[in-house]
Design an enzyme around this catalytic site. Structure first.
Site, PDB file in Angstrom:
ATOM      1  N   LYS A 173       0.885  -1.175   0.000  1.00 63.52           N
ATOM      2  CA  LYS A 173       0.000   0.000   0.000  1.00 63.52           C
ATOM      3  C   LYS A 173       0.918   1.219   0.000  1.00 63.52           C
ATOM      4  O   LYS A 173       1.355   1.692   1.041  1.00 63.52           O
ATOM      5  CB  LYS A 173      -0.890  -0.011   1.240  1.00 63.52           C
ATOM      6  CG  LYS A 173      -2.247   0.628   1.054  1.00 63.52           C
ATOM      7  CD  LYS A 173      -2.242   2.074   0.570  1.00 63.52           C
ATOM      8  CE  LYS A 173      -1.967   3.072   1.662  1.00 63.52           C
ATOM      9  NZ  LYS A 173      -1.793   4.462   1.162  1.00 63.52           N
ATOM     10  N   GLY A 226       6.784   5.459   7.819  1.00 65.46           N
ATOM     11  CA  GLY A 226       5.911   6.633   7.785  1.00 65.46           C
ATOM     12  C   GLY A 226       6.032   7.403   9.081  1.00 65.46           C
ATOM     13  O   GLY A 226       7.018   7.267   9.819  1.00 65.46           O
ATOM     14  N   THR A 230       1.138   7.564  12.799  1.00 64.61           N
ATOM     15  CA  THR A 230       0.570   6.431  12.054  1.00 64.61           C
ATOM     16  C   THR A 230       1.156   5.119  12.586  1.00 64.61           C
ATOM     17  O   THR A 230       0.440   4.119  12.705  1.00 64.61           O
ATOM     18  CB  THR A 230       0.860   6.554  10.537  1.00 64.61           C
ATOM     19  OG1 THR A 230       0.638   7.895  10.137  1.00 64.61           O
ATOM     20  CG2 THR A 230      -0.014   5.633   9.726  1.00 64.61           C
ATOM     21  N   GLU A 248       9.528   1.971  10.744  1.00 63.74           N
ATOM     22  CA  GLU A 248      10.564   2.992  10.501  1.00 63.74           C
ATOM     23  C   GLU A 248       9.836   4.323  10.500  1.00 63.74           C
ATOM     24  O   GLU A 248       9.081   4.625   9.574  1.00 63.74           O
ATOM     25  CB  GLU A 248      11.275   2.727   9.181  1.00 63.74           C
ATOM     26  CG  GLU A 248      12.020   1.399   9.217  1.00 63.74           C
ATOM     27  CD  GLU A 248      13.055   1.218   8.114  1.00 63.74           C
ATOM     28  OE1 GLU A 248      13.025   1.976   7.136  1.00 63.74           O
ATOM     29  OE2 GLU A 248      13.875   0.302   8.252  1.00 63.74           O
ATOM     30  N   CYS A 282      13.455  11.510   6.144  1.00 65.27           N
ATOM     31  CA  CYS A 282      13.375  11.304   7.591  1.00 65.27           C
ATOM     32  C   CYS A 282      14.715  11.570   8.264  1.00 65.27           C
ATOM     33  O   CYS A 282      14.773  11.854   9.449  1.00 65.27           O
ATOM     34  CB  CYS A 282      12.911   9.884   7.876  1.00 65.27           C
ATOM     35  SG  CYS A 282      13.911   8.648   7.017  1.00 65.27           S
ATOM     36  N   GLU A 384       8.907  17.122  14.275  1.00 66.45           N
ATOM     37  CA  GLU A 384       9.440  16.860  12.938  1.00 66.45           C
ATOM     38  C   GLU A 384       8.693  17.756  11.950  1.00 66.45           C
ATOM     39  O   GLU A 384       7.475  17.645  11.808  1.00 66.45           O
ATOM     40  CB  GLU A 384       9.217  15.386  12.572  1.00 66.45           C
ATOM     41  CG  GLU A 384       9.783  15.056  11.209  1.00 66.45           C
ATOM     42  CD  GLU A 384       9.449  13.640  10.756  1.00 66.45           C
ATOM     43  OE1 GLU A 384       8.285  13.223  10.902  1.00 66.45           O
ATOM     44  OE2 GLU A 384      10.355  12.965  10.241  1.00 66.45           O
TER      45      GLU A 384
HETATM   46  P1  NDP Z   1       2.211   8.650   6.985  1.00 69.43           P
HETATM   47  O1  NDP Z   1       2.449   8.002   8.295  1.00 69.43           O
HETATM   48  O2  NDP Z   1       1.146   9.658   6.877  1.00 69.43           O
HETATM   49  O3  NDP Z   1       1.891   7.568   5.864  1.00 69.43           O
HETATM   50  C1  NDP Z   1       2.747   6.474   5.573  1.00 69.43           C
HETATM   51  C2  NDP Z   1       1.940   5.392   4.884  1.00 69.43           C
HETATM   52  O4  NDP Z   1       0.977   4.875   5.806  1.00 69.43           O
HETATM   53  C3  NDP Z   1       1.139   5.893   3.683  1.00 69.43           C
HETATM   54  O5  NDP Z   1       1.064   4.876   2.718  1.00 69.43           O
HETATM   55  C4  NDP Z   1      -0.223   6.142   4.314  1.00 69.43           C
HETATM   56  O6  NDP Z   1      -1.259   6.168   3.383  1.00 69.43           O
HETATM   57  C5  NDP Z   1      -0.326   4.949   5.254  1.00 69.43           C
HETATM   58  N1  NDP Z   1      -1.288   5.095   6.331  1.00 69.43           N
HETATM   59  C6  NDP Z   1      -1.816   6.233   6.843  1.00 69.43           C
HETATM   60  N2  NDP Z   1      -2.695   5.935   7.837  1.00 69.43           N
HETATM   61  C7  NDP Z   1      -2.724   4.581   7.951  1.00 69.43           C
HETATM   62  C8  NDP Z   1      -3.434   3.663   8.792  1.00 69.43           C
HETATM   63  N3  NDP Z   1      -4.295   4.079   9.711  1.00 69.43           N
HETATM   64  N4  NDP Z   1      -3.215   2.346   8.629  1.00 69.43           N
HETATM   65  C9  NDP Z   1      -2.333   1.908   7.699  1.00 69.43           C
HETATM   66  N5  NDP Z   1      -1.641   2.722   6.866  1.00 69.43           N
HETATM   67  C10 NDP Z   1      -1.817   4.046   6.996  1.00 69.43           C
HETATM   68  O7  NDP Z   1       3.614   9.233   6.552  1.00 69.43           O
HETATM   69  P2  NDP Z   1       3.944  10.104   5.285  1.00 69.43           P
HETATM   70  O8  NDP Z   1       3.546   9.371   4.046  1.00 69.43           O
HETATM   71  O9  NDP Z   1       3.416  11.479   5.513  1.00 69.43           O
HETATM   72  O10 NDP Z   1       5.533  10.115   5.319  1.00 69.43           O
HETATM   73  C11 NDP Z   1       6.262  11.005   6.085  1.00 69.43           C
HETATM   74  C12 NDP Z   1       6.718  10.372   7.379  1.00 69.43           C
HETATM   75  O11 NDP Z   1       7.458   9.202   7.099  1.00 69.43           O
HETATM   76  C13 NDP Z   1       7.653  11.277   8.145  1.00 69.43           C
HETATM   77  O12 NDP Z   1       7.299  11.250   9.509  1.00 69.43           O
HETATM   78  C14 NDP Z   1       9.005  10.637   7.945  1.00 69.43           C
HETATM   79  O13 NDP Z   1       9.935  10.899   8.968  1.00 69.43           O
HETATM   80  C15 NDP Z   1       8.642   9.189   7.882  1.00 69.43           C
HETATM   81  N6  NDP Z   1       9.695   8.439   7.214  1.00 69.43           N
HETATM   82  C16 NDP Z   1      10.495   7.608   7.963  1.00 69.43           C
HETATM   83  C17 NDP Z   1      11.546   6.933   7.383  1.00 69.43           C
HETATM   84  C18 NDP Z   1      12.411   6.004   8.181  1.00 69.43           C
HETATM   85  O14 NDP Z   1      13.107   5.203   7.550  1.00 69.43           O
HETATM   86  N7  NDP Z   1      12.422   6.052   9.499  1.00 69.43           N
HETATM   87  C19 NDP Z   1      11.864   7.098   5.946  1.00 69.43           C
HETATM   88  C20 NDP Z   1      10.956   7.976   5.275  1.00 69.43           C
HETATM   89  C21 NDP Z   1       9.918   8.619   5.889  1.00 69.43           C
HETATM   90  P3  NDP Z   1      -1.752   7.606   2.839  1.00 69.43           P
HETATM   91  O15 NDP Z   1      -0.618   8.223   2.123  1.00 69.43           O
HETATM   92  O16 NDP Z   1      -2.862   7.285   1.957  1.00 69.43           O
HETATM   93  O17 NDP Z   1      -2.167   8.386   4.055  1.00 69.43           O
END
Ligand code: NDP
Length: 480
Positions: A173, A226, A230, A248, A282, A384
């Site tokens: 997803k 993400g 979340t 992560e 991130c 962040e």
């Molecule tokens: P989100 O947490 O908003 O979303 C990540 C993914 O989770 C998306 O595919 C999102 O779908 C999905 N999602 C959202 N809500 C749910 C739920 N309730 N159940 C299951 N899946 C869900 O993060 P972002 O996409 O905004 O990414 C940015 C974040 O990711 C930042 O905090 C960043 O630091 C972190 N990140 C961490 C990394 C690491 O390696 N530690 C690397 C890269 C980013 P949808 O887009 O449709 O909401």
């Protein structure tokens, strides 16, 4: 208008309820394509396809899986230009960055795990001739892979490649903001000979599509990248099923600059660590801590360098920074900027839209922004921002910098800039983070563990750690 389809059982299929979401270009704020707004039915169909393909895939010899994964890598390389353009159009990142970082890394992810799986061996022990023990490592089943929008294909393939190498099948997803390269990958997987159903993509919203995937009892393992909020929800959703989880999550990473750092050399690198990919990595260093002896000189030179960075059309080779990915993210960054100002922060450069041609007048562009004089207690030091905004503060002694860097709910990474490697070693040992870079940033050896401490995550992926996560370890004890 192009309409993406889900990729289920090797076929491109329309979402069951026929609903679609709009993809808005970050450059122009215009709709550029539609993607499925998938429902529970779509997720269940994808899980069924993955379950159906599991026996065939998991029973293949490692060398056969390895050959197929290498073919996927070759095809990604062959389609690098088209994938890079799609990635840049989706995220707003410079095309050169997609060409040199995102897409090559996606190919490398497949190549790395195609090789790693051939070299994996397990432990055995002899109990003084009474019994022998050995370890069997087996695939877990259907893996649920949920990825963010900032490095779309790079991070999704970081999950798909080890999951497949270990013999699992997957349901992915991707972020609703960046679905295009995952969609394009579907055709390449078919061409490479990945059997139907081994990889499935369901596009749409995090909730419901992602949440259904996490809750489904037929998916025993979830790898998520993400935001921390979340990640917390996913932990709660998965808890009743005791699923294997790798999270992560977000970061608030310190950049520590010691007084002996060679400023001419390190400033361009620190600017890159601050603003690469619009600051939407991130691992970007958004909290810059500079030893007080060089604070004034550093600030002047850093601000001058940041002002030379070109913001604009991601397709132009001179561009260092494109627009922020979406209106939601843009508004979030601007509102945090206001909080910083309210807390006494002084905008040393940036904080405004750049001058751009009319075609980009509605795009989500922001000049790279440096804030000084922000008080210790401002929430901005804890939050962040995930955009092109950094803060500058000074410290007197190394232990103060460490204390300040550790004063955060997050613990993803940090970088230290000094010629004194003994000092760097001491600082690295004291930082409560998953990765410390010394005199470099974002250099990744795929054999090394990767993940976050504290609110930045759960578990480690990378090399052996990924192979451990995507397998179930079984000990067999034989009485002799
Ligand atoms: P989100 O947490 O908003 O979303 C990540 C993914 O989770 C998306 O595919 C999102 O779908 C999905 N999602 C959202 N809500 C749910 C739920 N309730 N159940 C299951 N899946 C869900 O993060 P972002 O996409 O905004 O990414 C940015 C974040 O990711 C930042 O905090 C960043 O630091 C972190 N990140 C961490 C990394 C690491 O390696 N530690 C690397 C890269 C980013 P949808 O887009 O449709 O909401």
């Amino acid at each position: 208008m192009e309409q993406l389809k889900n990729f289920i059982g090797g076929e491109f299929v329309a979402p069951n309820e026929g609903k679609y979401l709009d993809k808005i270009s970050p450059m122009t704020a215009q709709k550029i394509y539609e993607l499925p707004d998938s429902s529970e039915v779509d997720v269940v169909l994808a899980i069924k396809a993955a379950q159906g393909a599991f026996s065939e895939w998991s029973e293949k010899k490692a060398v056969e899986r390895s050959q197929i994964l290498n073919r996927v890598a070759d095809l990604i390389d062959q389609h690098r230009e088209a994938l890079a353009r799609a990635e840049s159009e989706d995220v707003g990142k410079p095309l050169d960055l997609s060409r040199t970082l995102d897409i090559p890394r996606a190919a490398l992810n497949f190549r790395f795990f195609a090789s790693a799986i051939l070299h994996k061996h397990e432990m055995a022990s002899d109990m003084d001739g009474e019994a022998i023990n050995y370890v069997l490592r087996q695939p877990v089943g259907v893996a649920g892979l949920i990825s963010p929008w900032n490095l779309p294909l790079y991070l999704l393939t970081w999950k798909i490649a080890p999951a497949l190498a270990c013999g699992n099948t997957v349901v992915c997803k991707p972020s609703e903001w960046t679905s295009k390269t995952a969609f394009m990958l579907g055709s390449l997987l078919n061409e490479a000979g990945v059997p139907k159903g081994v990889v499935n993509m369901v596009f749409g919203k995090g909730d419901p599509a992602g949440a259904y995937l996490v809750k489904h009892p037929g998916v025993p393992l979830i790898s998520f990248t993400g935001g921390t909020a979340t990640g917390e929800k996913i932990q709660t959703l998965a808890a009743p099923y005791v699923k294997k989880l790798s999270l992560e999550l977000g970061g608030k990473n310190a950049t520590i600059v010691m007084k002996d750092a060679d400023l001419a050399k390190v400033i361009p690198q620190i600017a890159r660590a601050s603003f690469l990919n619009q600051g939407e990595i991130c691992l970007c260093g958004s909290k810059i801590l500079v030893q007080e002896d060089i604070y004034k000189e550093f600030t002047e030179q850093f601000v001058k360098h940041v002002e030379s960075l070109v913001v604009g059309d991601p397709m132009d080779s001179k561009t260092f920074m494109g627009p922020i990915v979406s209106k939601t993210q843009y508004d979030k960054v601007l509102s945090l900027l206001e909080v910083a100002k309210k807390d006494g922060g002084k905008v040393l450069t940036g904080g405004v839209r750049p001058e751009l041609p009319a075609a980009f007048k509605d795009g989500y562009f922001l000049r790279p922004t440096v804030i000084g004089d922000l008080t210790n207690c401002s929430e901005i030091h804890q939050t962040e921002i995930f955009g092109p905004v950094v803060t500058l503060n000074s410290f007197k002694y190394a232990h103060e910098a460490v204390k300040w860097a550790n004063n955060s709910p997050y613990g993803l990474s940090a970088s230290v800039w000094t010629k004194n490697l003994n000092q760097a070693h001491k600082i690295a040992a004291d930082l409560r983070v998953g990765t410390v870079w010394v005199n470099t940033w974002l250099k990744r050896d795929l054999r090394m563990p990767f993940g976050g401490a504290k609110a930045s995550g759960l578990g480690r992926e990378g090399g052996e750690h990924s192979l451990d996560f995507f397998t179930e370890t079984k000990t067999v004890c034989i009485q002799l």
